[in-house]
Design a protein around this motif. Structure first.
Motif, short mmCIF file in Angstrom:
data_model
loop_
_atom_site.label_atom_id
_atom_site.label_comp_id
_atom_site.label_asym_id
_atom_site.label_seq_id
_atom_site.Cartn_x
_atom_site.Cartn_y
_atom_site.Cartn_z
N GLY A 165 0.82 -1.22 0.00
CA GLY A 165 0.00 0.00 0.00
C GLY A 165 0.85 1.25 0.00
O GLY A 165 0.55 2.22 -0.72
N LEU A 166 1.93 1.26 0.80
CA LEU A 166 2.85 2.40 0.79
C LEU A 166 3.48 2.57 -0.59
O LEU A 166 3.63 3.69 -1.08
CB LEU A 166 3.94 2.21 1.84
CG LEU A 166 3.62 2.62 3.26
CD1 LEU A 166 4.76 2.23 4.20
CD2 LEU A 166 3.37 4.11 3.35
N ALA A 167 3.84 1.46 -1.20
CA ALA A 167 4.45 1.52 -2.54
C ALA A 167 3.48 2.12 -3.54
O ALA A 167 3.86 3.01 -4.33
CB ALA A 167 4.88 0.13 -2.97
N LEU A 168 2.26 1.66 -3.53
CA LEU A 168 1.26 2.19 -4.47
C LEU A 168 0.96 3.65 -4.20
O LEU A 168 0.80 4.45 -5.13
CB LEU A 168 -0.02 1.35 -4.41
CG LEU A 168 0.13 -0.08 -4.91
CD1 LEU A 168 -1.16 -0.87 -4.66
CD2 LEU A 168 0.50 -0.11 -6.39
N ALA A 169 0.90 4.03 -2.93
CA ALA A 169 0.67 5.43 -2.58
C ALA A 169 1.81 6.31 -3.09
O ALA A 169 1.59 7.40 -3.60
CB ALA A 169 0.50 5.58 -1.07
N ALA B 74 11.58 4.80 -7.38
CA ALA B 74 12.51 3.72 -7.01
C ALA B 74 12.15 3.17 -5.64
O ALA B 74 12.15 1.95 -5.43
CB ALA B 74 13.95 4.23 -7.02
N ALA B 75 11.82 4.06 -4.70
CA ALA B 75 11.40 3.60 -3.37
C ALA B 75 10.15 2.73 -3.47
O ALA B 75 10.05 1.69 -2.80
CB ALA B 75 11.13 4.80 -2.46
N ALA B 76 9.23 3.12 -4.32
CA ALA B 76 8.00 2.35 -4.48
C ALA B 76 8.27 0.98 -5.07
O ALA B 76 7.74 -0.03 -4.60
CB ALA B 76 7.02 3.12 -5.37
N VAL B 77 9.11 0.91 -6.09
CA VAL B 77 9.43 -0.37 -6.71
C VAL B 77 10.16 -1.28 -5.72
O VAL B 77 9.83 -2.47 -5.58
CB VAL B 77 10.27 -0.16 -7.99
CG1 VAL B 77 10.84 -1.47 -8.51
CG2 VAL B 77 9.42 0.51 -9.07
N LEU B 78 11.13 -0.73 -5.01
CA LEU B 78 11.86 -1.54 -4.03
C LEU B 78 10.95 -1.97 -2.88
O LEU B 78 11.07 -3.10 -2.38
CB LEU B 78 13.07 -0.77 -3.51
CG LEU B 78 14.17 -0.55 -4.56
CD1 LEU B 78 15.23 0.42 -4.03
CD2 LEU B 78 14.80 -1.85 -4.99
N ALA B 79 10.03 -1.11 -2.46
CA ALA B 79 9.08 -1.50 -1.42
C ALA B 79 8.18 -2.63 -1.90
O ALA B 79 7.89 -3.56 -1.15
CB ALA B 79 8.24 -0.29 -1.00
N ALA B 80 7.78 -2.57 -3.16
CA ALA B 80 6.95 -3.64 -3.72
C ALA B 80 7.72 -4.96 -3.77
O ALA B 80 7.16 -6.02 -3.48
CB ALA B 80 6.45 -3.25 -5.11
N ALA C 20 9.57 -11.68 8.36
CA ALA C 20 9.51 -10.28 8.77
C ALA C 20 10.68 -9.45 8.26
O ALA C 20 10.56 -8.23 8.11
CB ALA C 20 9.44 -10.18 10.28
N LEU C 21 11.82 -10.09 7.98
CA LEU C 21 13.01 -9.33 7.61
C LEU C 21 12.79 -8.37 6.43
O LEU C 21 13.18 -7.20 6.53
CB LEU C 21 14.20 -10.26 7.32
CG LEU C 21 15.49 -9.54 6.92
CD1 LEU C 21 15.96 -8.60 8.02
CD2 LEU C 21 16.57 -10.55 6.57
N PRO C 22 12.17 -8.80 5.33
CA PRO C 22 11.98 -7.83 4.25
C PRO C 22 11.16 -6.60 4.67
O PRO C 22 11.45 -5.49 4.24
CB PRO C 22 11.27 -8.63 3.16
CG PRO C 22 11.62 -10.05 3.44
CD PRO C 22 11.75 -10.15 4.93
N LEU C 23 10.18 -6.80 5.54
CA LEU C 23 9.40 -5.66 6.06
C LEU C 23 10.31 -4.69 6.79
O LEU C 23 10.15 -3.48 6.70
CB LEU C 23 8.33 -6.14 7.04
CG LEU C 23 7.14 -6.90 6.52
CD1 LEU C 23 6.31 -7.44 7.68
CD2 LEU C 23 6.29 -6.02 5.62
N LYS C 24 11.28 -5.22 7.52
CA LYS C 24 12.14 -4.41 8.35
C LYS C 24 13.25 -3.73 7.55
O LYS C 24 13.94 -2.86 8.08
CB LYS C 24 12.71 -5.28 9.47
CG LYS C 24 11.62 -5.73 10.46
CD LYS C 24 12.01 -6.89 11.33
CE LYS C 24 13.11 -6.61 12.27
NZ LYS C 24 13.37 -7.71 13.22
N LEU C 25 13.41 -4.10 6.30
CA LEU C 25 14.45 -3.47 5.48
C LEU C 25 13.98 -2.19 4.79
O LEU C 25 14.79 -1.47 4.21
CB LEU C 25 14.97 -4.47 4.43
CG LEU C 25 15.76 -5.64 5.01
CD1 LEU C 25 16.13 -6.63 3.91
CD2 LEU C 25 17.00 -5.16 5.74
#
Length: 180
Positions: free
Chosen positions: A35-39, A51-57, A69-74
């Motif tokens: 959701g953050l990525a799409l926003a 770039a932040a959005a793509v990497l977050a996705a 959980a690790l990817p969430l924390k990165l």
């Protein structure tokens, strides 16, 4: 308004992830990151935020597939890395990021101010290296609570101290100039 909501969600992200991990599997929290990525994609046209959005996705997908959980924390590591890239690129291709911000309130920034903002941009680059390193360390080796505390409170406190301290120093540096 959408940018303010996005900023608030980004600031609250570590707290929401921390609280969410106590109640949900990581894969379901991946939807928060998605959701953050799409926003980000819908609120910004700047390449760094795309770039932040793509990497977050990508992190959201990794979280969902691995249920880890690790990817969430990165995500805070990625944000620090992209801000470092943005500020460092502005050193190579002026005006610097800090000069651009300074010119919002002082369009006629004197040469002394330009030189000062360049030095401050270097300081912010150092901060983003340190912050990204600490964000990665807490994600990789810290507890969920330590990760949330650093990325959701301490990092913002350090940013505020740097911002406020720089403002005070700028007042002294620019005291003799017409535009402070």
């Amino acid at each position: 308004m959408r940018n303010a909501v996005l900023a608030a969600l980004t600031v609250l992200y570590p707290l929401v992830v921390y609280l969410g991990l106590g109640h949900f599997e990581p894969r379901w929290l991946a939807f928060l990151l998605l959701g953050l990525a799409l926003a980000r994609l819908t609120t910004s046209r700047e390449r760094v935020w795309w770039a932040a959005a793509v990497l977050a996705a990508v992190l959201a997908l990794a979280t969902f597939l691995a249920n880890a959980a690790l990817p969430l924390k990165l995500y805070p590591v990625i944000v620090s890395g992209l801000l470092l890239a943005l500020f460092a690129a502005s050193l190579a291709h002026p005006p610097t990021a800090v000069e651009r911000l300074a010119r919002l309130t002082n369009p006629d920034l004197p040469p002394k101010g330009v030189a000062y903002t360049r030095k401050v941009t270097w300081v912010w680059c150092g901060f983003f290296v340190l912050n990204g390193t600490l964000a990665a360390a807490t994600a990789l080796w810290g507890s969920d609570a330590a990760w949330a505390l650093y990325n959701g409170l301490i990092a913002y406190g350090l940013m505020g101290l740097l911002f406020g301290g720089e403002w005070l120093v700028r007042r002294r540096v620019m005291a003799g100039s017409a535009h402070v």
